[in-house]
Design a protein around this motif. Structure first.
Motif, PDB file in Angstrom:
ATOM      1  N   ALA A   1     -51.177  48.510   4.763  1.00  0.00           N
ATOM      2  CA  ALA A   1     -52.323  48.325   5.937  1.00  0.00           C
ATOM      3  C   ALA A   1     -52.890  49.609   6.614  1.00  0.00           C
ATOM      4  N   LEU A   2     -51.422  49.069   7.207  1.00  0.00           N
ATOM      5  CA  LEU A   2     -51.902  50.378   8.474  1.00  0.00           C
ATOM      6  C   LEU A   2     -51.337  51.560   8.258  1.00  0.00           C
ATOM      7  N   ILE A   3     -50.574  51.806   7.918  1.00  0.00           N
ATOM      8  CA  ILE A   3     -49.556  53.166   7.976  1.00  0.00           C
ATOM      9  C   ILE A   3     -49.922  54.176   6.821  1.00  0.00           C
ATOM     10  N   GLN A   4     -50.054  53.680   5.782  1.00  0.00           N
ATOM     11  CA  GLN A   4     -50.882  54.280   4.770  1.00  0.00           C
ATOM     12  C   GLN A   4     -52.002  54.522   4.112  1.00  0.00           C
ATOM     13  N   ASN A   5     -52.624  53.259   4.904  1.00  0.00           N
ATOM     14  CA  ASN A   5     -53.698  53.252   4.953  1.00  0.00           C
ATOM     15  C   ASN A   5     -54.735  52.791   3.023  1.00  0.00           C
ATOM     16  N   ASP A   6     -54.212  52.141   2.544  1.00  0.00           N
ATOM     17  CA  ASP A   6     -53.692  52.304   1.469  1.00  0.00           C
ATOM     18  C   ASP A   6     -54.760  50.970   0.633  1.00  0.00           C
ATOM     19  N   THR A   7     -54.071  49.867   1.287  1.00  0.00           N
ATOM     20  CA  THR A   7     -55.157  48.537   0.615  1.00  0.00           C
ATOM     21  C   THR A   7     -55.632  47.488   2.066  1.00  0.00           C
ATOM     22  N   LYS A   8     -56.815  47.304   1.301  1.00  0.00           N
ATOM     23  CA  LYS A   8     -57.754  46.731   2.201  1.00  0.00           C
ATOM     24  C   LYS A   8     -56.982  44.743   2.643  1.00  0.00           C
ATOM     25  N   VAL A   9     -57.346  44.330   3.705  1.00  0.00           N
ATOM     26  CA  VAL A   9     -56.528  43.287   4.353  1.00  0.00           C
ATOM     27  C   VAL A   9     -57.421  42.306   4.049  1.00  0.00           C
ATOM     28  N   ILE A  10     -57.032  40.567   3.875  1.00  0.00           N
ATOM     29  CA  ILE A  10     -58.258  40.076   4.054  1.00  0.00           C
ATOM     30  C   ILE A  10     -57.549  38.782   4.553  1.00  0.00           C
ATOM     31  N   LEU A  11     -57.607  38.497   6.081  1.00  0.00           N
ATOM     32  CA  LEU A  11     -57.627  37.531   7.278  1.00  0.00           C
ATOM     33  C   LEU A  11     -57.701  36.362   6.771  1.00  0.00           C
ATOM     34  N   LEU A  12     -57.248  35.341   6.653  1.00  0.00           N
ATOM     35  CA  LEU A  12     -58.386  33.857   6.541  1.00  0.00           C
ATOM     36  C   LEU A  12     -57.560  33.158   7.370  1.00  0.00           C
ATOM     37  N   GLU A  13     -58.232  32.267   8.552  1.00  0.00           N
ATOM     38  CA  GLU A  13     -57.263  31.802   9.746  1.00  0.00           C
ATOM     39  C   GLU A  13     -57.754  30.274   9.084  1.00  0.00           C
ATOM     40  N   MET A  14     -56.508  29.381   8.775  1.00  0.00           N
ATOM     41  CA  MET A  14     -56.573  28.484   8.089  1.00  0.00           C
ATOM     42  C   MET A  14     -56.394  27.471   8.711  1.00  0.00           C
ATOM     43  N   GLU A  15     -56.376  27.270   9.836  1.00  0.00           N
ATOM     44  CA  GLU A  15     -56.247  26.244  11.567  1.00  0.00           C
ATOM     45  C   GLU A  15     -56.823  27.301  12.686  1.00  0.00           C
TER      46      GLU A  15
ATOM     47  N   SER B   1     -50.071  44.966  15.217  1.00  0.00           N
ATOM     48  CA  SER B   1     -50.502  45.373  13.839  1.00  0.00           C
ATOM     49  C   SER B   1     -51.491  44.044  13.448  1.00  0.00           C
ATOM     50  N   LEU B   2     -51.551  42.830  13.503  1.00  0.00           N
ATOM     51  CA  LEU B   2     -52.132  41.457  12.708  1.00  0.00           C
ATOM     52  C   LEU B   2     -53.655  41.903  13.855  1.00  0.00           C
ATOM     53  N   LYS B   3     -53.061  42.202  15.482  1.00  0.00           N
ATOM     54  CA  LYS B   3     -54.315  42.143  15.978  1.00  0.00           C
ATOM     55  C   LYS B   3     -54.931  42.746  16.393  1.00  0.00           C
ATOM     56  N   PHE B   4     -54.604  44.206  15.648  1.00  0.00           N
ATOM     57  CA  PHE B   4     -55.327  45.806  15.563  1.00  0.00           C
ATOM     58  C   PHE B   4     -56.479  45.560  14.540  1.00  0.00           C
ATOM     59  N   ILE B   5     -55.431  44.880  13.382  1.00  0.00           N
ATOM     60  CA  ILE B   5     -56.981  44.261  12.041  1.00  0.00           C
ATOM     61  C   ILE B   5     -58.348  43.571  12.279  1.00  0.00           C
ATOM     62  N   ILE B   6     -57.381  42.409  12.776  1.00  0.00           N
ATOM     63  CA  ILE B   6     -58.664  41.537  13.658  1.00  0.00           C
ATOM     64  C   ILE B   6     -59.559  42.338  14.436  1.00  0.00           C
ATOM     65  N   GLU B   7     -59.624  42.841  15.148  1.00  0.00           N
ATOM     66  CA  GLU B   7     -60.444  44.166  16.037  1.00  0.00           C
ATOM     67  C   GLU B   7     -61.019  44.531  15.405  1.00  0.00           C
ATOM     68  N   GLN B   8     -60.365  44.652  14.617  1.00  0.00           N
ATOM     69  CA  GLN B   8     -61.534  45.742  13.078  1.00  0.00           C
ATOM     70  C   GLN B   8     -62.023  45.366  12.008  1.00  0.00           C
ATOM     71  N   GLN B   9     -61.858  43.598  11.965  1.00  0.00           N
ATOM     72  CA  GLN B   9     -63.221  43.359  10.939  1.00  0.00           C
ATOM     73  C   GLN B   9     -62.754  41.928  10.944  1.00  0.00           C
ATOM     74  N   GLY B  10     -62.185  41.262  11.867  1.00  0.00           N
ATOM     75  CA  GLY B  10     -62.807  39.493  12.026  1.00  0.00           C
ATOM     76  C   GLY B  10     -61.892  38.862  10.961  1.00  0.00           C
ATOM     77  N   THR B  11     -61.402  37.581  10.816  1.00  0.00           N
ATOM     78  CA  THR B  11     -60.961  37.132  10.381  1.00  0.00           C
ATOM     79  C   THR B  11     -62.324  35.922   9.317  1.00  0.00           C
ATOM     80  N   ILE B  12     -61.888  35.214   8.713  1.00  0.00           N
ATOM     81  CA  ILE B  12     -62.716  34.610   7.325  1.00  0.00           C
ATOM     82  C   ILE B  12     -61.697  33.069   8.159  1.00  0.00           C
ATOM     83  N   LYS B  13     -62.900  31.901   8.955  1.00  0.00           N
ATOM     84  CA  LYS B  13     -62.471  31.232   9.000  1.00  0.00           C
ATOM     85  C   LYS B  13     -62.595  29.629   8.093  1.00  0.00           C
TER      86      LYS B  13
END
Length: 162
Positions: free
Chosen positions: A94-108, A119-131
């Motif tokens: 996701a970050l280096i090759q930039n070829d796949t979009k990540v969806i973060l589901l915050e389960m708790e 790397s996860l912090k960066f993705i959360i800053e960019q797009q947030g999570t779905i709670k």
């Protein structure tokens, strides 16, 4: 696009108490909503990658054949000293090759993201999570709930109407 799966699902795989709901969610709720009701095709470790297969190469192949990566954020995943191999590869793709979009589901409720790998912090800053707010509900939700609508918004378009 040569992809077989709409999403590869990454979740904590240790069998401790918290994992029971997560595994139920991954193996029952997600396929019911996203595959049966919305027409997506998921790749789930333990269901679509079989014992005896070369786990590492199969994980990489399946991720490369997936349009999205869904990562389930739990306390267990965050407190894990060594990220699981699939999580490591997913974040690299996701970050280096930039070829796949990540969806973060915050389960708790995670609270502070201080313990997360950078790397996860960066993705959360960019797009947030779905709670996931309906934690530990017995009955799966409707695909039209706010949570599933948010997930579907980040998923690729399907040919089947939902």
């Amino acid at each position: 696009d040569g992809k077989i799966y709409d999403a590869y699902v990454i979740y904590p795989k240790n069998h401790i108490n918290e994992a029971n709901f997560v595994e139920y969610f991954v193996y029952q709720v997600m396929p019911d909503i996203l595959e049966n009701k919305c027409g997506y095709k998921l790749c789930i470790y333990g269901r679509d990658i079989y014992p005896g297969e070369d786990k590492i190469s199969e994980i990489e192949k399946r991720m490369q054949k997936s349009r999205r990566l869904i990562i389930l954020l739990t306390q267990q995943l965050i407190n894990c000293k060594e990220p699981a191999y699939d999580q490591h590869i997913a974040l690299y793709n996701a970050l280096i090759q930039n070829d796949t979009k990540v969806i973060l589901l915050e389960m708790e409720t995670i609270g502070t993201y201080g313990k997360l790998q950078e790397s996860l912090k960066f993705i959360i800053e960019q797009q947030g999570t779905i709670k996931w707010k309906e934690q530990h509900t017995v009955h799966p939700q409707s695909p039209n709930s706010k949570f599933w609508k948010q997930v579907r918004y980040h998923m690729p378009l399907t040919l089947k109407s939902s």
